[in-house]
Design an enzyme around this catalytic site. Sequence first.
Site, PDB file in Angstrom:
ATOM      1  N   LYS A 114       0.824  -1.213   0.000  1.00 13.60           N
ATOM      2  CA  LYS A 114       0.000   0.000   0.000  1.00 13.60           C
ATOM      3  C   LYS A 114       0.862   1.270   0.000  1.00 13.60           C
ATOM      4  O   LYS A 114       1.996   1.261   0.481  1.00 13.60           O
ATOM      5  CB  LYS A 114      -0.914   0.014   1.244  1.00 13.60           C
ATOM      6  CG  LYS A 114      -1.865   1.204   1.214  1.00 13.60           C
ATOM      7  CD  LYS A 114      -2.961   1.154   2.221  1.00 13.60           C
ATOM      8  CE  LYS A 114      -3.783   2.432   2.169  1.00 13.60           C
ATOM      9  NZ  LYS A 114      -4.476   2.635   0.873  1.00 13.60           N
ATOM     10  N   CYS A 132      -1.805  10.962  -6.169  1.00  8.06           N
ATOM     11  CA  CYS A 132      -1.807  11.777  -4.950  1.00  8.06           C
ATOM     12  C   CYS A 132      -2.046  13.244  -5.301  1.00  8.06           C
ATOM     13  O   CYS A 132      -1.534  13.742  -6.310  1.00  8.06           O
ATOM     14  CB  CYS A 132      -0.454  11.678  -4.248  1.00  8.06           C
ATOM     15  SG  CYS A 132      -0.114  10.041  -3.603  1.00  8.06           S
TER      16      CYS A 132
END
Length: 316
Positions: free
Chosen positions: A48, A133
């Site tokens: 992750k 992101c």
Amino acid sequence: MSSGLLTSAVGSLELRSPLLTGSGTFGHDPAAALRFLGPEDLGAHVLKTVTPRPRTGNPPPRLVETPAGLLNSIGLENRGLAWFLEEVAPQHREAPWPVVGNAGGESVEEFVEVVAAFGAEPALAAIEINLSCPNVQGGALPFSTSPEAVGEVVAACRAATDKPLWAKLSPNVTRIAPLARAAEEAGADALTVCNTLLGLVVDWRRRRPALGQGMGGLSGPAIRPVALRLVWECRQAVGLPIVASGGVSSAEDVLQFLVAGASAVQVGSYCFRRPDGIRRIAGDLRRLLAEEGCRVRELVGSLRWPGGGAAGGGEG
Ligand SMILES: Cc1cc2nc3c(=O)[nH]c(=O)nc-3n(C[C@H](O)[C@H](O)[C@H](O)COP(=O)(O)O)c2cc1C
């Protein structure tokens, strides 16, 4: 049956199987992974996203099911780089498969901080950077939406590590080719195509979005044809190896991605439903390849486009 049927590679990273976990969908625990998967089934364990500092993530609810899909807004919850390096990475040093770290950040400097630390961590064979992101310095749009931002972050990460660097692209763009080219020119070793598709589910009685944050990222079988089209477009645009991600839940799905140009294929949401899903897919893949009399490596990029031309086609 010969295990050589499944071998593949992403650049210099040799894989026993083209099947990888998808970041954020399989957990961090190698012992848990080994309960469900054999070393011959999994090509690499992709972890992750890790950010420099801990993130609490988005308000609940964070997951809602849709027809053939899953909408999530986890918000990159993670316990931060220091915790990862102390608690998680050492557990992976004896893993029976290559382990890929996934780095995130809200600025180029944050990406570089994580990538440099990952580069020094012996457990990690490669580094995937999550370009979805938000870019806080660039006005909070994700890095993945601008070729300039992709080029800047990939170049800075490239300078921070010698390890194989995979740039994970977003599908939420008009054209993916300029982003793929920006990543290639800035020194990425591979592309991961793609992250989740931005979506919305409404709880109409409450007149509210179903997810606490509002919008979320759609994954699962619903997005597979889109991901497949993006893999093919990237294949046309760049010479980099491609790691596919999007909607895989069967060996037939994997074979489509290989033919369209992927050297490896991540299995994400399906693992929530079937933690042993990659083992099942690997078994079916061996059987189908043996029936067809070919190996993974021979299929990669073997798609023949109608009329012999490059990508194209109608929308209606
Ligand atoms: C619950 C959830 C969490 C995810 N977390 C991350 C993450 O932390 N970093 C990342 O790069 N991708 C993340 N993803 C995206 C997956 O890695 C994958 O690219 C995407 O779900 C498409 O593949 P799939 O349809 O097989 O799930 C997440 C997906 C889901 C469903």
